[in-house]
Design an enzyme around this catalytic site. Structure first.
Site, PDB file in Angstrom:
ATOM      1  N   ASP A  82      10.409  -0.613   1.393  1.00 56.09           N
ATOM      2  CA  ASP A  82       9.877   0.739   1.549  1.00 56.09           C
ATOM      3  C   ASP A  82      10.819   1.549   2.445  1.00 56.09           C
ATOM      4  O   ASP A  82      11.210   1.094   3.532  1.00 56.09           O
ATOM      5  CB  ASP A  82       8.482   0.620   2.196  1.00 56.09           C
ATOM      6  CG  ASP A  82       7.715   1.921   2.198  1.00 56.09           C
ATOM      7  OD1 ASP A  82       7.947   2.765   1.309  1.00 56.09           O
ATOM      8  OD2 ASP A  82       6.856   2.084   3.100  1.00 56.09           O
ATOM      9  N   HIS A 211       4.043   8.975  -1.926  1.00 57.77           N
ATOM     10  CA  HIS A 211       4.017   8.426  -0.556  1.00 57.77           C
ATOM     11  C   HIS A 211       2.931   9.163   0.236  1.00 57.77           C
ATOM     12  O   HIS A 211       2.419  10.181  -0.197  1.00 57.77           O
ATOM     13  CB  HIS A 211       5.382   8.633   0.121  1.00 57.77           C
ATOM     14  CG  HIS A 211       6.400   7.638  -0.308  1.00 57.77           C
ATOM     15  ND1 HIS A 211       6.862   6.650   0.521  1.00 57.77           N
ATOM     16  CD2 HIS A 211       7.039   7.470  -1.487  1.00 57.77           C
ATOM     17  CE1 HIS A 211       7.749   5.917  -0.133  1.00 57.77           C
ATOM     18  NE2 HIS A 211       7.881   6.396  -1.356  1.00 57.77           N
TER      19      HIS A 211
HETATM   20  P1  13P Z   1       0.267   6.464   4.470  1.00 53.02           P
HETATM   21  O1  13P Z   1       0.727   6.710   5.865  1.00 53.02           O
HETATM   22  O2  13P Z   1      -0.479   7.662   3.935  1.00 53.02           O
HETATM   23  O3  13P Z   1      -0.504   5.221   4.305  1.00 53.02           O
HETATM   24  O4  13P Z   1       1.581   6.334   3.543  1.00 53.02           O
HETATM   25  C1  13P Z   1       2.270   5.119   3.446  1.00 53.02           C
HETATM   26  C2  13P Z   1       3.578   5.255   2.776  1.00 53.02           C
HETATM   27  O5  13P Z   1       3.913   6.240   2.155  1.00 53.02           O
HETATM   28  C3  13P Z   1       4.497   4.105   2.863  1.00 53.02           C
HETATM   29  O6  13P Z   1       5.729   4.383   2.292  1.00 53.02           O
HETATM   30  O1  G3H Z   2       6.035   5.187   5.316  1.00 50.19           O
HETATM   31  C1  G3H Z   2       6.097   4.420   6.279  1.00 50.19           C
HETATM   32  C2  G3H Z   2       5.231   3.231   6.290  1.00 50.19           C
HETATM   33  O2  G3H Z   2       3.922   3.570   6.719  1.00 50.19           O
HETATM   34  C3  G3H Z   2       5.846   2.149   7.120  1.00 50.19           C
HETATM   35  O3  G3H Z   2       5.800   2.459   8.463  1.00 50.19           O
HETATM   36  O4  G3H Z   2       8.102   2.087   9.352  1.00 50.19           O
HETATM   37  O5  G3H Z   2       6.087   1.948  10.849  1.00 50.19           O
HETATM   38  O6  G3H Z   2       6.548   0.160   9.139  1.00 50.19           O
HETATM   39  P1  G3H Z   2       6.689   1.615   9.530  1.00 50.19           P
HETATM   40 ZN    ZN Z   3       6.342   6.419   2.507  1.00 49.89          ZN
END
Ligand code: 13P
Ligand code: G3H
Ligand code: ZN
Length: 309
Positions: A82, A211
């Site tokens: 991600d 996202h």
């Molecule tokens: P949320 O913060 O809305 O759960 O989004 C998560 C996300 O886009 C991870 O890439």
């Molecule tokens: O979009 C981001 C996700 O919520 C992941 O968050 O980088 O704190 O793991 P993080």
């Molecule tokens: Zn995201």
């Protein structure tokens, strides 16, 4: 079955008009809660780790825990990076068995984003891995942002078509008004479905990703706040809008915040009502159960991916 890429599940999602949940993972209980729910719903699922999650959990642990999930459950599971920040992180994940990576070039200008995405696509495709890219900015679009600035953040559908053509990316994250975290809207929730429709018209065969798509489930916020938490005024994307997105062209819906709220709320409740508890299993078990319940609800009632495994 072994880990899969997102190719087949996305093809099915576009044909049958549903979305696949992509849930962020950091530890064993989160992974178990998600895959137990997906298996009970007989749904495909995407487990995704950010670079900070990888730093926290460490790649061998993530990989082995997900291998264990594959041993237990016979559903399609993809392992996705991600928000890959650069080529090196994407390469490291590809070389370590991830079946999908995101290169997030949305912070760069269009040409730089194209060049970086293309570099990742070339490497990933040579290894049979698929690539998600992003165009548009997800920064919180709040009431006091003026119209011109807000418009500049949304994805431009014409640019999206050119971007996909030039990079060869397999899926595209677009900005239509969502943002990360627990504070997505000051007033009423509003998404630009007109942009989604135009994008799908111009690139109908490209799976679209949303996202920042947590609902910020009010019951979970209350569970935190009623047990010593302090998360006032949190607001997310209502279930009805996510359901609409899932039938109108979004193939992948990203959820992290709702899982964080579920885990934190469940643990807070145990600590608040049983201050004598210090056995981690006594609070991690309800946390895992609430994650499972939350994921089941999304898969079954919102994204429509039950029985699509
Ligand atoms: P949320 O913060 O809305 O759960 O989004 C998560 C996300 O886009 C991870 O890439
Ligand atoms: O979009 C981001 C996700 O919520 C992941 O968050 O980088 O704190 O793991 P993080
Ligand atoms: Zn995201």
């Amino acid at each position: 079955m072994p880990l899969v890429t997102t190719k087949e599940m996305f093809e099915k999602s576009m044909k049958e008009k549903f979305a696949i949940g992509a849930f962020n993972v950091n530890n064993m209980e989160i992974i178990q809660g998600i895959v137990d729910a997906a298996a009970k719903e007989n749904s495909p699922v995407i487990l995704q780790a950010s670079s900070s999650a990888i730093k926290y959990a460490r790649i061998p642990y993530l990989r082995k825990m997900i291998e264990a999930a594959l041993e237990e459950h016979d559903i399609p599971i993809a392992l996705h990076l991600d928000h890959g920040p650069d080529f090196e992180t994407c390469k490291m994940c590809i070389d370590n068995g991830f079946t999908s990576v995101m290169i997030d070039g949305s912070k760069y200008d269009f040409e730089e984003n194209v060049a970086l995405t293309k570099q990742v696509v070339d490497y990933a495709h040579s290894k049979g891995v698929v690539v998600e890219a992003e165009l548009g900015k997800l920064a919180g679009i709040e009431d006091d942002v003026n119209v011109a600035d807000a418009d500049a953040m949304y994805t431009d559908p014409e640019q999206a078509r050119e971007f996909v053509e030039r990079t060869g990316c397999d899926s595209l994250a677009i900005a239509i008004g969502t943002s990360h975290g627990a504070y997505k809207f000051k007033g009423e929730a509003k998404l630009r479905f007109d942009i989604l429709h135009k994008v799908k018209e111009l690139i109908p065969n490209t799976p679209i990703v949303l996202h920042g798509a947590s609902t910020v489930i009010p019951e979970l916020v209350d569970l935190c706040n009623n047990n010593g938490g302090n998360i006032p005024g949190a607001k997310g994307v209502p279930d009805e809008m996510l359901h609409q997105a899932s039938i109108e062209g979004v193939s992948k819906i990203n959820v992290d915040t709702d899982l964080r709220l579920a885990m934190t709320g469940a643990i807070r409740e145990v600590f608040n009502s049983n201050p004598e508890v210090f056995d981690p299993r006594k609070y991690m078990l309800p946390a895992r159960d609430l994650i499972e319940k939350t994921v089941s609800h999304k898969i079954r009632d919102v994204f429509g991916s039950s029985n699509k495994a």
